[in-house]
Design a protein around this motif. Structure first.
Motif, PDB file in Angstrom:
ATOM      1  N   VAL A 249     -14.668  14.974  -3.163  1.00 35.96           N
ATOM      2  CA  VAL A 249     -14.698  16.374  -3.582  1.00 35.96           C
ATOM      3  C   VAL A 249     -13.643  16.702  -4.624  1.00 35.96           C
ATOM      4  O   VAL A 249     -13.698  17.774  -5.242  1.00 35.96           O
ATOM      5  N   GLY A 250     -12.676  15.820  -4.827  1.00 39.44           N
ATOM      6  CA  GLY A 250     -11.670  16.123  -5.844  1.00 39.44           C
ATOM      7  C   GLY A 250     -10.613  15.050  -5.944  1.00 39.44           C
ATOM      8  O   GLY A 250     -10.480  14.181  -5.070  1.00 39.44           O
ATOM      9  N   SER A 251      -9.848  15.092  -7.039  1.00 41.46           N
ATOM     10  CA  SER A 251      -8.775  14.136  -7.294  1.00 41.46           C
ATOM     11  C   SER A 251      -7.567  14.862  -7.839  1.00 41.46           C
ATOM     12  O   SER A 251      -7.691  15.912  -8.487  1.00 41.46           O
ATOM     13  N   VAL A 252      -6.401  14.260  -7.588  1.00 37.14           N
ATOM     14  CA  VAL A 252      -5.143  14.748  -8.152  1.00 37.14           C
ATOM     15  C   VAL A 252      -4.448  13.552  -8.773  1.00 37.14           C
ATOM     16  O   VAL A 252      -4.399  12.477  -8.171  1.00 37.14           O
TER      17      VAL A 252
ATOM     18  N   ALA B 165       0.853  -1.200   0.000  1.00 38.35           N
ATOM     19  CA  ALA B 165       0.000   0.000   0.000  1.00 38.35           C
ATOM     20  C   ALA B 165       0.880   1.238   0.000  1.00 38.35           C
ATOM     21  O   ALA B 165       1.894   1.302   0.704  1.00 38.35           O
ATOM     22  N   PRO B 166       0.517   2.231  -0.771  1.00 35.61           N
ATOM     23  CA  PRO B 166       1.339   3.446  -0.812  1.00 35.61           C
ATOM     24  C   PRO B 166       1.228   4.246   0.481  1.00 35.61           C
ATOM     25  O   PRO B 166       0.298   4.062   1.268  1.00 35.61           O
ATOM     26  N   SER B 167       2.187   5.111   0.654  1.00 34.34           N
ATOM     27  CA  SER B 167       2.124   6.009   1.809  1.00 34.34           C
ATOM     28  C   SER B 167       0.979   6.990   1.623  1.00 34.34           C
ATOM     29  O   SER B 167       0.837   7.615   0.587  1.00 34.34           O
ATOM     30  N   ALA B 168       0.127   7.058   2.661  1.00 33.99           N
ATOM     31  CA  ALA B 168      -1.033   7.947   2.568  1.00 33.99           C
ATOM     32  C   ALA B 168      -0.942   9.099   3.557  1.00 33.99           C
ATOM     33  O   ALA B 168      -1.935   9.766   3.821  1.00 33.99           O
ATOM     34  N   ALA B 169       0.231   9.258   4.144  1.00 32.44           N
ATOM     35  CA  ALA B 169       0.370  10.342   5.123  1.00 32.44           C
ATOM     36  C   ALA B 169       0.153  11.677   4.434  1.00 32.44           C
ATOM     37  O   ALA B 169       0.812  12.011   3.449  1.00 32.44           O
ATOM     38  N   ALA B 170      -0.798  12.436   4.944  1.00 30.99           N
ATOM     39  CA  ALA B 170      -1.139  13.714   4.331  1.00 30.99           C
ATOM     40  C   ALA B 170      -1.129  14.806   5.391  1.00 30.99           C
ATOM     41  O   ALA B 170      -1.429  14.558   6.557  1.00 30.99           O
ATOM     42  N   THR B 171      -0.771  15.992   4.964  1.00 32.72           N
ATOM     43  CA  THR B 171      -0.825  17.154   5.848  1.00 32.72           C
ATOM     44  C   THR B 171      -2.237  17.707   5.813  1.00 32.72           C
ATOM     45  O   THR B 171      -2.649  18.342   4.844  1.00 32.72           O
ATOM     46  N   ILE B 172      -2.993  17.397   6.862  1.00 27.39           N
ATOM     47  CA  ILE B 172      -4.366  17.891   6.979  1.00 27.39           C
ATOM     48  C   ILE B 172      -4.415  18.719   8.256  1.00 27.39           C
ATOM     49  O   ILE B 172      -4.297  18.173   9.351  1.00 27.39           O
ATOM     50  N   PRO B 173      -4.567  20.012   8.141  1.00 25.87           N
ATOM     51  CA  PRO B 173      -4.593  20.835   9.352  1.00 25.87           C
ATOM     52  C   PRO B 173      -5.826  20.542  10.187  1.00 25.87           C
ATOM     53  O   PRO B 173      -6.850  20.063   9.691  1.00 25.87           O
ATOM     54  N   SER B 174      -5.744  20.842  11.487  1.00 25.55           N
ATOM     55  CA  SER B 174      -6.866  20.598  12.393  1.00 25.55           C
ATOM     56  C   SER B 174      -7.992  21.580  12.151  1.00 25.55           C
ATOM     57  O   SER B 174      -9.161  21.246  12.309  1.00 25.55           O
ATOM     58  N   PHE B 175      -7.628  22.797  11.796  1.00 22.49           N
ATOM     59  CA  PHE B 175      -8.627  23.810  11.494  1.00 22.49           C
ATOM     60  C   PHE B 175      -8.265  24.448  10.170  1.00 22.49           C
ATOM     61  O   PHE B 175      -7.096  24.703   9.897  1.00 22.49           O
ATOM     62  N   VAL B 176      -9.282  24.713   9.346  1.00 25.42           N
ATOM     63  CA  VAL B 176      -9.024  25.285   8.030  1.00 25.42           C
ATOM     64  C   VAL B 176     -10.008  26.399   7.761  1.00 25.42           C
ATOM     65  O   VAL B 176     -11.055  26.513   8.401  1.00 25.42           O
ATOM     66  N   THR B 177      -9.647  27.206   6.786  1.00 23.04           N
ATOM     67  CA  THR B 177     -10.524  28.278   6.336  1.00 23.04           C
ATOM     68  C   THR B 177     -10.244  28.546   4.869  1.00 23.04           C
ATOM     69  O   THR B 177      -9.133  28.295   4.383  1.00 23.04           O
ATOM     70  N   GLY B 178     -11.259  29.037   4.161  1.00 26.56           N
ATOM     71  CA  GLY B 178     -11.045  29.393   2.758  1.00 26.56           C
ATOM     72  C   GLY B 178     -10.598  28.193   1.948  1.00 26.56           C
ATOM     73  O   GLY B 178     -11.058  27.073   2.128  1.00 26.56           O
ATOM     74  N   THR B 179      -9.652  28.420   1.051  1.00 28.78           N
ATOM     75  CA  THR B 179      -9.084  27.347   0.242  1.00 28.78           C
ATOM     76  C   THR B 179      -7.829  26.827   0.923  1.00 28.78           C
ATOM     77  O   THR B 179      -6.886  27.571   1.158  1.00 28.78           O
ATOM     78  N   THR B 180      -7.834  25.556   1.277  1.00 28.03           N
ATOM     79  CA  THR B 180      -6.769  24.957   2.068  1.00 28.03           C
ATOM     80  C   THR B 180      -6.101  23.842   1.269  1.00 28.03           C
ATOM     81  O   THR B 180      -6.780  23.022   0.638  1.00 28.03           O
ATOM     82  N   ALA B 181      -4.777  23.839   1.283  1.00 24.42           N
ATOM     83  CA  ALA B 181      -4.016  22.813   0.569  1.00 24.42           C
ATOM     84  C   ALA B 181      -3.917  21.554   1.425  1.00 24.42           C
ATOM     85  O   ALA B 181      -3.491  21.603   2.576  1.00 24.42           O
ATOM     86  N   ILE B 182      -4.335  20.427   0.851  1.00 26.71           N
ATOM     87  CA  ILE B 182      -4.156  19.123   1.484  1.00 26.71           C
ATOM     88  C   ILE B 182      -3.094  18.408   0.663  1.00 26.71           C
ATOM     89  O   ILE B 182      -3.289  18.117  -0.517  1.00 26.71           O
TER      90      ILE B 182
ATOM     91  N   THR C 145      -1.025  17.752  -4.284  1.00 26.53           N
ATOM     92  CA  THR C 145      -1.701  18.726  -3.429  1.00 26.53           C
ATOM     93  C   THR C 145      -3.081  19.016  -3.991  1.00 26.53           C
ATOM     94  O   THR C 145      -3.223  19.262  -5.200  1.00 26.53           O
ATOM     95  N   TYR C 146      -4.080  18.950  -3.107  1.00 25.69           N
ATOM     96  CA  TYR C 146      -5.454  19.287  -3.505  1.00 25.69           C
ATOM     97  C   TYR C 146      -5.890  20.528  -2.753  1.00 25.69           C
ATOM     98  O   TYR C 146      -5.754  20.604  -1.522  1.00 25.69           O
ATOM     99  N   ASP C 147      -6.378  21.517  -3.481  1.00 31.10           N
ATOM    100  CA  ASP C 147      -6.866  22.750  -2.868  1.00 31.10           C
ATOM    101  C   ASP C 147      -8.351  22.590  -2.549  1.00 31.10           C
ATOM    102  O   ASP C 147      -9.200  22.575  -3.452  1.00 31.10           O
ATOM    103  N   TRP C 148      -8.644  22.455  -1.285  1.00 28.02           N
ATOM    104  CA  TRP C 148     -10.024  22.241  -0.816  1.00 28.02           C
ATOM    105  C   TRP C 148     -10.654  23.586  -0.504  1.00 28.02           C
ATOM    106  O   TRP C 148     -10.209  24.298   0.392  1.00 28.02           O
ATOM    107  N   ASP C 149     -11.700  23.908  -1.256  1.00 26.63           N
ATOM    108  CA  ASP C 149     -12.408  25.170  -1.052  1.00 26.63           C
ATOM    109  C   ASP C 149     -13.492  24.960   0.002  1.00 26.63           C
ATOM    110  O   ASP C 149     -14.490  24.276  -0.234  1.00 26.63           O
TER     111      ASP C 149
END
Length: 930
Positions: free
Chosen positions: A528-531, A490-507, A537-541
């Motif tokens: 909500v999206g794919s890369v 299985a590939p590494s799935a470690a992602a930088t997901i902040p605890s709190f977000v606002t606006g457009t946030t990079a995951i 990096t996915y920009d989550w609005d």
């Protein structure tokens, strides 16, 4: 950790990428092969021209020349080496063509070089090199020597290409150890030059790639870079007379890179006398070479196969003559470092004989032509002539393709289907040997077409070698190999997901693997999206979202393996909840100096800061911890000022509150004190001003007696105070203290005069009786008299306002007694009124003749009674002509007239009485003079 390498060569493990430097990446040589000549057998000699035209019409084939042999029903055509495969396919598809074969080169039997040391080179004879030279001697095939560098000594003069030095990172790969030069001369020393030694491939070119230093050691990353460099810069064969004991994905990847570029990789098995694998020889698909003796036994120092791990492919003579790096001298070069270049040279001869051969076909030719020497190697001892003959012959049995599903990278159950054809008889069986990275081979068999075999790759990740061996009913066998990249991890799935977000946030993924194919982002289980490419990096609005969201990131690698990570994320698109606690805006208040602005702020993401800004946006103060108290220097403010309270949460969201505060850092201005009067009830008005208004105005009055009296001014302008000054005369000192709403205070002292004493008002009249215009004047008037009024019978008849203090009273037309008053008023308004009764008399005196007495001696005496209220001034007797006969001024009024000289008889005389006011009364009287 360091490892000894074959023939004093070693490698050191080091993590690195497969990239090379910019300088090294520049191609320095592209191998040029001579045109390929094909002999085309025809079913009819008359079809020569038609066949040649049809071949030349193929857009992928260029016919350079043709030579027909009508008697043999054949034609020889020359095409560029790169067009050979297309030309063969086009010709075989032509119904006029009976066969197609290479126009091979024949030489006199038993080629024997005239080099003086050839007779001592038993390895070339054992490996049957002379018979191969009858067919080819190399034809400019490029052999890359990835080693300690190569010096252009006499045996390879003119055939050493520009290369690269990865040890010193420059373009001068000179040999400071001698190992690489020895390897190069074993593989490609010149022949028939009357001296020295003979190499396997006389005409081969050498591409020197330095990856080992003077001590014979080098790092895995430099070795990997050298392999890639050689593959990118024209190498047909790569020789690796080096190795280390530890496996390396890096080296595996580099060898696979070369294989993918159709480059044959040959590596020495090592000189430890063990069955332990060494690398990169054990890397798939390198050809691992052991060292054999003159009697085809293994040297005691060579590494070899165990029954459970047949990783060594070929044996080759392990003691060969080589030229020293300094040139001229020759030495015996022993070890698998010496065996490997024999195989590399043989691979070059095979490629020279069949320029279009693939790396798999060259390997097949080398391994399936080898002479058996026992199980200590998988295929046998090198037979150079047999390999050249095998590649040149049209095979009766061939594996033209190996289809793998799913394709590389693959996972799970893998279906392998070879395409097998035999001209000598039906295919009897097909056997597949799978070698995973752990070396534990697995075998499979198929007894009938389509020869599909299934391999379950569960738990396997890495390069998997697949060897397909087909056997037909005539007993022919052929083997084809391929390498499959298997990935069940299985590939590494470690992602930088902040605890709190606002606006457009990079995951973003943390250190994503190179084999990622897709990254999917789910919010509350909704995609909500794919890369599909880096950067991962996915920009989550998050616009319009609020609250806690379950965010899941799922990654999929090229093999289809997936992994996911989920995190609850607080979505906060609003600034902090902000409250301005104090100071509050209250009427009739003001601030001064440093002011503590207190606030309350809360936010689900956490409050980063609370700031106070002025109207221009300048930050006046900041607090980052609760309770939020921001001291603000208000000394620069005066009057109404709008301040902004700005709260920022840890996501950068902002909330602001504006408040208008009144600042007053200037004390009130107190000027002169004015009094509305100087006596009695006085209104005291101080000249007080302040920008923000006054809270209190107080006055302390110091009286002439020294007594202090406090009075308070009004709360609003003009801040006047009432004070009763009755009984006080003199200077009064007024100390005025003004305090504004900010607490600023000013005290100023002024002095004013108080006068509650009546003025001096002494006045006189000439008599009690008056007439005409009478001057009424003050006697010794005081200096502070302001007005003098004359009142007659209580009515003002005249007023003067300046000295001399005298009023002319005109009594014309008056008569009798009058109450006359004089009222004096001083500058303070004090008055004094003095009254008298004054008689106005315009009537003359009353005259009555009392007696007339005649005396002879004295004449006549006339006694007259005269009265007047104002007093009689005089009584006078006048004759008829108006001449005065006598005068009397005192009572009793007696007039003596000398009548002695007068004629006797009656006369008329006049009595004239004058009072003290000048009033005159006359009385005519008849007298008789006797």
């Amino acid at each position: 950790m360091r490892y000894r390498l074959p023939a004093a060569t070693a490698a050191v493990i080091a993590a690195a990428s497969l990239g090379v430097s910019a300088a090294a990446a520049t191609p320095v040589f592209a191998a040029t092969k001579t045109p390929t000549e094909l002999i085309v057998g025809l079913r009819s000699a008359s079809t020569v021209a038609t066949t040649v035209r049809k071949l030349d019409a193929d857009p992928d084939v260029t016919v350079l020349s043709s030579d027909a042999s009508a008697e043999l029903s054949a034609v020889t055509v020359a095409v560029p080496a790169a067009d050979r495969a297309d030309a063969v396919a086009t010709l075989k598809a032509d119904p006029n063509v009976a066969y197609v074969e290479t126009n091979a080169v024949a030489k006199a039997d038993a080629v024997t070089p005239d080099d003086t040391l050839f007779s001592r080179q038993w390895g070339l004879t054992t490996a049957k090199a002379p018979a191969a030279w009858d067919v080819t001697t190399g034809d400019s095939v490029v052999v890359a020597v990835v080693d300690t560098g190569v010096n252009e000594v006499s045996e390879i003069a003119g055939r050493v290409l520009p290369g690269y030095d990865f040890v010193n990172d420059d373009s001068g790969p000179s040999d400071d150890a001698g190992h690489g030069t020895a390897v190069a001369t074993v593989a490609a020393a010149a022949a028939n030059n009357g001296s020295g030694m003979v190499g396997v491939c006389w005409e081969c070119r050498i591409l020197p790639v330095k990856v080992l230093g003077a001590d014979g050691t080098g790092t895995y990353d430099n070795i990997a870079k050298g392999i890639m460099y050689a593959a990118d810069n024209g190498a047909d064969v790569i020789n690796l007379s080096l190795g280390g004991a530890e496996s390396s994905q890096l080296l595996d990847s580099a060898v696979q890179y070369a294989y993918a570029h159709n480059v044959v990789v040959v590596a020495s098995a090592g000189n430890d006398g063990k069955v332990t694998r060494t690398y990169p020889a054990a890397s798939i698909p390198a050809i691992a070479v052991a060292g054999s003796t003159q009697t085809d036994t293994k040297y005691s120092w060579t590494n070899y196969n165990s029954p459970a791990d047949p990783w060594v492919d070929l044996a080759a003579p392990g003691s060969n003559i080589a030229q020293a790096a300094g040139g001229g001298n020759f030495t015996m070069f022993e070890g698998t470092s010496s065996s490997a270049p024999l195989v590399a040279g043989a691979a070059a001869l095979v490629l020279s004989a069949e320029p279009d051969a693939t790396a798999d076909q060259v390997r097949d030719a080398l391994e399936n032509s080898a002479d058996g020497v026992g199980t200590w190697v998988a295929r046998g001892r090198l037979d150079i002539a047999g390999a050249v003959q095998r590649i040149s012959a049209t095979p009766d049995l061939a594996i033209s393709d190996i289809t793998v599903s799913p394709a590389s990278p693959a996972r799970g159950k893998i279906l392998v289907t070879p395409t097998v054809a035999s001209a000598a008889g039906p295919v009897k069986s097909v056997r597949m040997v799978v070698t995973p990275p752990n070396g534990r081979t697995v075998a499979f068999s198929a007894a009938k077409a389509p020869w599909s075999m299934s391999y379950n790759s569960a738990g396997v990740t890495g390069a998997v070698g697949i060897a397909i061996t087909a056997t037909d009913t005539a007993g022919n066998t052929t083997t084809a190999t391929t390498v499959l990249n298997v990935d069940n991890t299985a590939p590494s799935a470690a992602a930088t997901i902040p605890s709190f977000v606002t606006g457009t946030t990079a995951i973003a993924l943390d250190n994503p693997a190179d084999d990622l194919a897709q990254m999917d982002v789910y919010v509350k289980n909704v995609k909500v999206g794919s890369v599909t490419s880096a950067p991962w990096t996915y920009d989550w609005d998050t616009s319009g979202l609020s609250g806690t969201m379950a965010v899941k990131v799922v990654v999929t690698d090229l093999a289809g393996n997936t992994a996911g990570t989920t995190k609850n994320v607080g979505v906060d698109n609003a600034g902090p909840k902000l409250t301005w606690s104090s100071p509050t805006v209250v009427a009739k208040t003001a601030l001064r100096g440093t002011v503590d602005i207190k606030a309350a702020a809360t936010d689900t993401a956490g409050v980063a800061s609370v700031e106070v800004l002025d109207a221009e946006g300048n930050v006046l103060g900041t607090d980052t911890t609760t309770p939020y108290v921001i001291p603000v220097d208000g000394s620069a403010f005066n009057g109404s000022s709008t301040l902004t309270l700005r709260g920022t949460d840890k996501l950068g969201q902002i909330t602001t509150i504006d408040r208008t505060l009144v600042f007053d850092n200037t004390a009130p201005v107190v000027g002169d004190v004015t009094a509305s009067a100087v006596r009695g009830a006085i209104t005291i008005t101080p000249d007080v001003t302040d920008e923000t208004g006054l809270k209190t105005v107080k006055m302390a009055l110091t009286l002439p007696s020294g007594k202090v009296v406090t009075v308070s001014g009004a709360a609003t302008a003009p801040y006047a105070a009432r004070w009763t000054s009755t009984g006080i005369t003199g200077d009064v000192s007024a100390a005025v203290t003004a305090t504004d709403y900010a607490g600023n205070a000013t005290t100023t002292t002024s002095t004013f005069r108080v006068d509650n004493t009546a003025p001096s008002a002494v006045w006189t009249l000439p008599t009690a009786y008056v007439k005409g215009t009478v001057a009424i004047a003050l006697t010794n008037p005081a200096d502070d008299i302001a007005t003098m009024d004359l009142l007659v019978k209580g009515k003002p008849v005249a007023q003067i306002t300046s000295a001399p203090w005298s009023i002319d009273w005109d009594t014309t037309g008056l008569a009798g007694a009058y109450a006359v008053a004089v009222r004096t008023t001083d500058t303070a308004g004090n008055t004094l009124t003095v009254s008298k009764t004054v008689n106005v008399d315009y009537a003359g005196p009353r005259v009555t003749v009392s007696t007339i007495k005649f005396a002879a001696s004295a004449g006549t005496q006339i006694k007259v009674a005269v009265t007047d209220p104002a007093g009689v001034e005089s009584l006078e007797l006048l004759d008829a002509t108006g001449q005065s006969l006598a005068t009397s001024t005192t009572s009793p009024y007696t007039l003596a007239v000398d009548t002695s000289a007068m004629s006797k008889g009656a006369v008329t005389w006049t009595l004239k009485a004058t009072d003290k006011l000048g009033n005159v009364s006359t009385t005519t009287k008849a007298f008789t003079i006797s």
